[in-house]
Design an enzyme around this catalytic site. Structure first.
Site, short mmCIF file in Angstrom:
data_model
loop_
_atom_site.label_atom_id
_atom_site.label_comp_id
_atom_site.label_asym_id
_atom_site.label_seq_id
_atom_site.Cartn_x
_atom_site.Cartn_y
_atom_site.Cartn_z
CD GLU A 97 -2.93 -1.25 2.21
OE1 GLU A 97 -3.95 -1.92 2.03
OE2 GLU A 97 -2.66 -0.71 3.27
CB CYS A 118 2.70 7.33 3.44
SG CYS A 118 3.11 6.11 4.68
CB CYS A 155 7.27 -5.39 8.94
SG CYS A 155 8.65 -4.72 9.89
CB CYS A 172 5.85 -3.28 16.38
SG CYS A 172 7.54 -2.78 15.98
CB CYS A 202 2.61 -2.65 13.77
SG CYS A 202 2.84 -2.43 12.00
N GLY A 214 6.53 -2.07 6.24
CA GLY A 214 7.92 -2.52 6.30
C GLY A 214 8.85 -1.62 7.08
CD GLU A 215 12.91 -0.34 10.29
OE1 GLU A 215 12.00 0.02 11.03
OE2 GLU A 215 13.83 0.44 9.93
CB SER A 258 9.53 6.21 9.84
OG SER A 258 9.05 5.75 11.08
CB SER A 265 8.88 3.87 15.61
OG SER A 265 8.46 4.34 14.36
CG LEU A 266 11.33 6.62 21.86
CD1 LEU A 266 12.62 5.97 21.45
CD2 LEU A 266 11.57 8.07 22.22
CG HIS A 267 6.08 3.27 19.52
ND1 HIS A 267 5.37 4.33 19.02
CD2 HIS A 267 6.54 2.59 18.43
CE1 HIS A 267 5.40 4.30 17.70
NE2 HIS A 267 6.11 3.27 17.31
CG ASN A 301 -4.72 4.57 13.28
OD1 ASN A 301 -5.67 5.30 13.50
ND2 ASN A 301 -3.56 5.03 12.85
CB CYS A 347 0.15 5.11 11.26
SG CYS A 347 0.98 6.51 10.71
N1 SAH Z 1 8.84 0.36 10.21
C1 SAH Z 1 8.94 1.75 10.34
C2 SAH Z 1 8.06 2.55 9.40
C3 SAH Z 1 6.66 2.05 9.16
S1 SAH Z 1 5.50 2.16 10.46
C4 SAH Z 1 8.71 2.17 11.77
O1 SAH Z 1 8.26 1.35 12.56
O2 SAH Z 1 9.04 3.30 12.09
C5 SAH Z 1 5.11 3.91 10.49
C6 SAH Z 1 4.65 4.38 11.89
O3 SAH Z 1 3.35 3.86 12.21
C7 SAH Z 1 5.58 3.92 13.00
O4 SAH Z 1 5.83 4.96 13.90
C8 SAH Z 1 4.75 2.84 13.65
O5 SAH Z 1 5.16 2.60 14.95
C9 SAH Z 1 3.35 3.40 13.54
N2 SAH Z 1 2.30 2.42 13.72
C10 SAH Z 1 2.32 1.10 13.44
N3 SAH Z 1 1.15 0.52 13.77
C11 SAH Z 1 0.36 1.50 14.26
C12 SAH Z 1 -0.99 1.52 14.73
N4 SAH Z 1 -1.75 0.42 14.75
N5 SAH Z 1 -1.49 2.70 15.14
C13 SAH Z 1 -0.74 3.82 15.10
N6 SAH Z 1 0.53 3.86 14.64
C14 SAH Z 1 1.08 2.71 14.24
FE1 SF4 Z 2 7.55 -3.17 11.20
FE2 SF4 Z 2 7.32 -0.56 11.70
FE3 SF4 Z 2 5.20 -2.23 11.95
FE4 SF4 Z 2 7.21 -2.38 13.69
S1 SF4 Z 2 5.83 -0.62 13.39
S2 SF4 Z 2 6.20 -4.11 12.70
S3 SF4 Z 2 8.96 -1.95 12.40
S4 SF4 Z 2 6.28 -1.70 10.07
#
Ligand code: SAH
Ligand code: SF4
Length: 362
Positions: free
Chosen positions: A91, A104, A111, A115, A118, A165-166, A197, A220-222, A297, A339
């Protein structure tokens, strides 16, 4: 198998031309045809000698990803489901705003980093995208956006590698694509308007810092402590916060003084308390940057919930006196373009995990 000409950045094209016995200045002409004029066949490259066009045609393919679906949201967001091969699709999302248009882009099919919040991660990993497949997303978006609204001359001003993806787990194919995005004769995107990112692949972050200083970094700290981050972002077991913040510091303090954006997903009752906000504030002292709070989300079969709006505001207010902190607006709600909702369509759900991401003994 013949390779795609879209996978070649300027350097690689010059190398291919050299092999074919043509001068290197032809690379610039070819790049313009491919990425500015968006031609679909080699015979359209009118200012190239016929022999070169023929040789290019024999050596390379020139094909974009197929468009499975195009969804246009009420707010102008556009999402494309693009076919990468018989089994898989990815996508790409376009987000228009008053002063810019952001694309984007995806970097992998699925991936491997898993996480927990995600939906891409939950699908498992299938394969890396090639440079041609990464850049084709930009080509297609440009073509389609100009077709949807012909008065728009430059709909895409920014690119964020925040799709599926990463990106830093696919450096080999990512870097030539980034170079094409920045190349004046390809997409000519301005300094720091292309953002990568990452969830924190520390050695790759170091390489990107020295190889591509024009690229902006989002991390992406979280979570602000290792215990919680290990659960949310498992790559943290391999590269814990100490190492991650040290490399962020080298972006921030380095000669080029790069601004970092920290992404922080707001998960109800998990990482959204006042204490979490204070811990985050303290952690970022070492490498200050902007903070982007992303309301979680939801997607099917997740047990996480989005933090209530009031708690997100409270969290933002604690940080805001020290760091610019914004709450990401959800765009394209009606087409699931936000996202972490980008799930593409992966038929091979083998859930392969890459060994290096497993915990190593320290
Ligand atoms: N893999 C990379 C880039 C893709 S994800 C990364 O992790 O940074 C892009 C962003 O969306 C990241 O900050 C990720 O943590 C966030 N993200 C992933 N799943 C999400 C969700 N369900 N709700 C909100 N943000 C999310
Ligand atoms: Fe991969 Fe980024 Fe999703 Fe983590 S948040 S699983 S690194 S796409």
């Amino acid at each position: 198998m013949t390779s795609s000409i879209l996978s070649l950045d300027r350097n690689a094209l010059e190398g291919a031309l050299f092999e074919m016995g043509f001068p290197s200045y032809r690379a610039q002409q070819i790049i313009k045809w491919l990425h500015q004029h968006q031609i679909k066949t080699f015979d359209k490259m009118h200012n190239l000698p016929k022999l070169l066009r023929q040789q290019l045609e024999e050596a390379f393919t020139l094909e974009d990803l197929g468009i499975n679906h195009e969804h246009v949201s009420k707010d102008g967001t556009v999402k494309w489901l693009l076919k990468v091969d018989e089994q898989n699709s990815i996508e790409t999302v376009y987000i228009p705003e008053s002063n810019r248009g952001t694309l984007c882009i995806s970097s992998q099919v699925g991936c491997a980093l898993d996480c927990s919040f995600c939906s891409t991660g939950k699908q498992g990993f299938n394969r890396n995208l090639t440079t041609g497949e990464i850049i084709s997303q930009l080509r297609i978006a440009k073509q389609r956006l100009c077709a949807i609204n012909p008065t728009q001359k430059h709909p895409i001003t920014n690119v964020v590698m925040m799709g599926m993806g990463e990106p830093l787990a696919n450096e080999k194919n990512l870097y030539p694509a980034l170079r094409l995005m920045l190349d004046d004769h390809a997409y000519g995107l301005a300094y720091r308007r292309v953002t990568v990112s990452t969830s924190g692949i520390v050695p790759a972050m170091k390489r990107m810092n020295s190889e591509l200083p024009q690229i902006a970094l989002a991390v992406s700290l979280h979570a602000a402590n290792d215990q919680l981050r290990d659960q949310l972002v498992p790559i943290n077991k391999k590269y814990p916060l100490e190492q991650l913040m040290a490399v962020c510091n080298s972006y921030y303090e380095g000669q080029r003084k790069r601004q970092i954006t920290y992404e922080y997903v707001m998960l109800d009752g998990i990482n959204d308390s006042k204490d979490d906000a204070r811990a985050l504030k303290k952690l970022l002292k070492r490498a200050p940057g902007k903070i982007n709070l992303i309301p979680f989300n939801p997607f099917p079969n997740t047990s996480y919930k989005q933090s209530p709006a009031k708690r997100i505001d409270q969290f933002r207010d604690i940080l805001n006196d020290t760091y610019i902190t914004t709450v990401r607006k959800t765009r394209g709600d009606d087409i699931a373009a936000a996202c972490g909702q980008l799930a593409g369509d992966i038929t091979d759900k083998a859930r392969r995990r890459i060994k290096i991401y497993e915990k190593t003994s320290q």
